[in-house]
Design a protein around this motif. Structure first.
Motif, mmCIF file in Angstrom:
data_model
loop_
_atom_site.group_PDB
_atom_site.id
_atom_site.type_symbol
_atom_site.label_atom_id
_atom_site.label_comp_id
_atom_site.label_asym_id
_atom_site.label_seq_id
_atom_site.Cartn_x
_atom_site.Cartn_y
_atom_site.Cartn_z
ATOM 1 N N PHE A 1 67.761 -96.854 74.926
ATOM 2 C CA PHE A 1 68.103 -95.864 73.912
ATOM 3 C C PHE A 1 68.418 -94.506 74.536
ATOM 4 C CE2 PHE A 1 66.901 -92.650 70.702
ATOM 5 C CZ PHE A 1 67.757 -93.023 69.685
ATOM 6 N N ASN A 2 67.724 -94.168 75.618
ATOM 7 C CA ASN A 2 67.942 -92.873 76.261
ATOM 8 C C ASN A 2 69.108 -92.867 77.234
ATOM 9 O OD1 ASN A 2 65.712 -90.783 75.555
ATOM 10 N ND2 ASN A 2 64.602 -92.698 75.801
ATOM 11 N N LEU A 3 69.621 -94.028 77.604
ATOM 12 C CA LEU A 3 70.686 -94.085 78.605
ATOM 13 C C LEU A 3 72.020 -94.601 78.067
ATOM 14 C CD1 LEU A 3 68.775 -95.477 81.750
ATOM 15 C CD2 LEU A 3 69.384 -93.101 81.244
ATOM 16 N N TYR A 4 71.993 -95.355 76.956
ATOM 17 C CA TYR A 4 73.249 -95.988 76.555
ATOM 18 C C TYR A 4 74.080 -95.068 75.662
ATOM 19 C CZ TYR A 4 72.044 -97.390 71.699
ATOM 20 O OH TYR A 4 71.752 -97.410 70.366
ATOM 21 N N SER A 5 75.299 -95.489 75.411
ATOM 22 C CA SER A 5 76.252 -94.778 74.563
ATOM 23 C C SER A 5 77.200 -95.817 73.980
ATOM 24 C CB SER A 5 77.027 -93.734 75.378
ATOM 25 O OG SER A 5 77.805 -94.369 76.372
ATOM 26 N N PRO A 6 77.987 -95.457 72.955
ATOM 27 C CA PRO A 6 78.926 -96.437 72.382
ATOM 28 C C PRO A 6 79.859 -97.065 73.410
ATOM 29 C CG PRO A 6 78.745 -94.536 70.931
ATOM 30 C CD PRO A 6 77.976 -94.194 72.176
ATOM 31 N N GLN A 7 80.096 -96.390 74.533
ATOM 32 C CA GLN A 7 80.986 -96.947 75.553
ATOM 33 C C GLN A 7 80.435 -98.224 76.170
ATOM 34 O OE1 GLN A 7 82.934 -93.574 78.040
ATOM 35 N NE2 GLN A 7 80.938 -92.805 77.503
ATOM 36 N N VAL A 8 79.114 -98.378 76.180
ATOM 37 C CA VAL A 8 78.509 -99.536 76.847
ATOM 38 C C VAL A 8 77.765 -100.436 75.860
ATOM 39 C CG1 VAL A 8 78.344 -98.482 79.126
ATOM 40 C CG2 VAL A 8 76.523 -98.079 77.455
ATOM 41 N N TYR A 9 78.103 -100.359 74.581
ATOM 42 C CA TYR A 9 77.507 -101.281 73.617
ATOM 43 C C TYR A 9 77.794 -102.730 74.007
ATOM 44 C CZ TYR A 9 76.212 -97.729 70.152
ATOM 45 O OH TYR A 9 75.616 -96.678 69.488
ATOM 46 N N GLU A 10 78.960 -102.972 74.565
ATOM 47 C CA GLU A 10 79.353 -104.342 74.909
ATOM 48 C C GLU A 10 78.380 -104.981 75.892
ATOM 49 O OE1 GLU A 10 83.009 -106.686 77.181
ATOM 50 O OE2 GLU A 10 83.345 -104.677 76.365
ATOM 51 N N SER A 11 77.856 -104.229 76.840
ATOM 52 C CA SER A 11 76.983 -104.793 77.866
ATOM 53 C C SER A 11 75.539 -104.341 77.741
ATOM 54 C CB SER A 11 77.487 -104.408 79.263
ATOM 55 O OG SER A 11 77.457 -102.999 79.437
ATOM 56 N N GLY A 12 75.277 -103.262 77.000
ATOM 57 C CA GLY A 12 73.933 -102.708 76.981
ATOM 58 C C GLY A 12 73.230 -102.702 75.647
ATOM 59 N N ASP A 13 73.917 -103.066 74.576
ATOM 60 C CA ASP A 13 73.279 -103.067 73.262
ATOM 61 C C ASP A 13 72.313 -104.244 73.167
ATOM 62 O OD1 ASP A 13 72.741 -102.113 70.758
ATOM 63 O OD2 ASP A 13 74.463 -103.057 69.790
ATOM 64 N N ILE A 14 71.039 -103.986 72.903
ATOM 65 C CA ILE A 14 70.023 -105.029 72.834
ATOM 66 C C ILE A 14 69.472 -105.131 71.415
ATOM 67 C CG2 ILE A 14 69.400 -104.769 75.270
ATOM 68 C CD1 ILE A 14 66.963 -103.143 74.353
ATOM 69 N N ILE A 15 68.595 -106.089 71.193
ATOM 70 C CA ILE A 15 68.079 -106.337 69.856
ATOM 71 C C ILE A 15 67.397 -105.100 69.282
ATOM 72 C CG2 ILE A 15 66.361 -107.643 68.546
ATOM 73 C CD1 ILE A 15 66.971 -110.042 70.299
ATOM 74 N N ASP A 16 66.575 -104.430 70.093
ATOM 75 C CA ASP A 16 65.813 -103.295 69.580
ATOM 76 C C ASP A 16 66.708 -102.122 69.196
ATOM 77 O OD1 ASP A 16 63.430 -104.609 69.875
ATOM 78 O OD2 ASP A 16 63.092 -103.898 71.907
ATOM 79 N N THR A 17 67.729 -101.835 69.991
ATOM 80 C CA THR A 17 68.631 -100.736 69.636
ATOM 81 C C THR A 17 69.483 -101.111 68.428
ATOM 82 O OG1 THR A 17 70.231 -101.556 71.284
ATOM 83 C CG2 THR A 17 68.736 -99.805 71.972
ATOM 84 N N PHE A 18 69.825 -102.387 68.317
ATOM 85 C CA PHE A 18 70.569 -102.865 67.151
ATOM 86 C C PHE A 18 69.734 -102.709 65.879
ATOM 87 C CE2 PHE A 18 71.613 -106.502 64.338
ATOM 88 C CZ PHE A 18 72.894 -106.120 63.981
ATOM 89 N N VAL A 19 68.437 -103.063 65.964
ATOM 90 C CA VAL A 19 67.536 -102.905 64.821
ATOM 91 C C VAL A 19 67.432 -101.438 64.432
ATOM 92 C CG1 VAL A 19 65.132 -103.075 64.092
ATOM 93 C CG2 VAL A 19 66.210 -104.991 65.260
ATOM 94 N N TYR A 20 67.361 -100.561 65.417
ATOM 95 C CA TYR A 20 67.274 -99.122 65.133
ATOM 96 C C TYR A 20 68.501 -98.650 64.360
ATOM 97 C CZ TYR A 20 67.811 -94.125 65.970
ATOM 98 O OH TYR A 20 68.023 -92.787 65.809
ATOM 99 N N ARG A 21 69.681 -99.047 64.815
ATOM 100 C CA ARG A 21 70.902 -98.570 64.161
ATOM 101 C C ARG A 21 71.073 -99.174 62.774
ATOM 102 N NH1 ARG A 21 73.321 -100.058 68.812
ATOM 103 N NH2 ARG A 21 74.685 -101.490 67.689
ATOM 104 N N ILE A 22 70.829 -100.473 62.676
ATOM 105 C CA ILE A 22 71.091 -101.124 61.389
ATOM 106 C C ILE A 22 69.990 -100.810 60.374
ATOM 107 C CG2 ILE A 22 69.896 -103.337 61.752
ATOM 108 C CD1 ILE A 22 72.367 -104.706 60.568
ATOM 109 N N GLY A 23 68.779 -100.553 60.861
ATOM 110 C CA GLY A 23 67.675 -100.279 59.952
ATOM 111 C C GLY A 23 67.534 -98.815 59.591
ATOM 112 N N LEU A 24 67.414 -97.954 60.596
ATOM 113 C CA LEU A 24 67.156 -96.541 60.339
ATOM 114 C C LEU A 24 68.427 -95.734 60.113
ATOM 115 C CD1 LEU A 24 64.264 -95.829 62.869
ATOM 116 C CD2 LEU A 24 64.120 -96.399 60.443
#
Length: 299
Positions: free
Chosen positions: A237-260
């Motif tokens: 969460f502290n290192l990624y950006s939309p540019q690297v969603y393809e390789s760095g988006d994980i379940i927990d960050t996905f839950v954060y975006r879709i939930g909160l």
């Protein structure tokens, strides 16, 4: 007498009570919220007035085009972290075990252990600066040897490996101390017998040191298998950006975006339930394999 013994043990049970209360409040209490995964949950209506959705949230989750990619990202990053998190501290512990100057040895232990105490909020800012493609010290050093600047935190080809390398750097010092403690439990007479048999330091490491560490290695490896679907939310969460969603988006960050962020609470909870069930299967399987293959039991 049994009743006197029980009264004498009462203070010990009372010492456990605060921890037990915290577990009930923060571990078992929130489990009631799993019902959200089967509802069209609306916070204003609460659990009891929200409409029942059955398995619709799970179907929606499976039909999402990015679901497969997110699971693959999570598992691949977690497995690489587990492998690096086992190899790096074992090698470091073996090397430190060969150091004879205690002051130097303790100094190295302190230096490699310090990053463990820093949060990813602090380390995230530091890494963003030192890995910057324009002003970061790492890319400046690469430029001195004729290598083009690398966008470690913005290039999908590099982002996963950057996550693994930085996580290993932060945490391997803690595990190294655990392995060094395991080394102190090895019977010195085994080394003496190995020397009598003509074994050098390398042979002693293979046939005495590593077998002596096998129990703690199996224990830590077993415990780490339960984190196959936990690739490290704080770090990513502290290192990624939309540019690297393809390789760095994980379940927990996905839950954060879709939930909160998107307020799809039912779908986000469904993802959490799926992750919890799969993690339970992994940790149960790992305990069984540890017992069957190495005759080692944690409980």
């Amino acid at each position: 007498m049994p009743w006197k013994k029980r009264i004498g043990e009462l203070p010990l049970h009372l010492m456990i009570l605060p921890g037990l209360i915290l577990i009930v409040l923060y571990s078992y209490g929130p489990m009631f919220g799993f019902i959200i995964a089967f509802q069209k949950f609306i916070p204003a209506r609460g659990f009891f007035d929200s409409k029942w959705a059955g398995l619709d949230n799970f179907r929606y989750l499976l039909e999402m085009p990015e679901s497969r990619r997110i699971v693959v990202n999570t598992v691949s990053i977690a497995l690489m972290k587990i492998a690096a998190g086992l190899i790096a501290p074992i090698v470091t512990a073996l090397l430190l075990n060969e150091v004879r100057k205690e002051a130097f040895k303790r100094g190295i232990q302190t230096v490699i252990y310090l990053p463990h105490f820093l949060s990813w909020i602090i380390l995230g800012g530091i890494l963003i600066d030192i890995l910057s493609p324009t002003s970061g010290i790492v890319n400046q050093a690469l430029g001195w040897v004729g290598i083009d600047a690398i966008y470690f935190l913005g290039d999908n080809d590099w982002f996963r490996y950057t996550l693994v390398a930085t996580d290993t750097w932060k945490e391997f010092g803690f595990s190294t101390i655990v392995y060094l403690a395991a080394l102190t439990g090895i019977d010195p007479t085994l080394y003496e017998a190995a020397v009598v048999d003509g074994a050098g330091r390398w042979k002693q490491t293979l046939h005495v040191t590593l077998p002596g560490m096998s129990a703690i290695i199996i224990l830590l490896m077993t415990l780490s298998l339960g984190n196959v679907l936990n690739a490290g939310f704080d770090q990513v969460f502290n290192l990624y950006s939309p540019q690297v969603y393809e390789s760095g988006d994980i379940i927990d960050t996905f839950v954060y975006r879709i939930g909160l962020v998107d307020a799809q609470y039912g779908v986000a909870t469904a993802v959490g339930v799926f992750k919890s069930v799969v993690s339970l299967v992994f940790i149960s399987t790992s305990y069984y394999l540890a017992y069957r293959l190495a005759n080692y039991r944690i409980f």
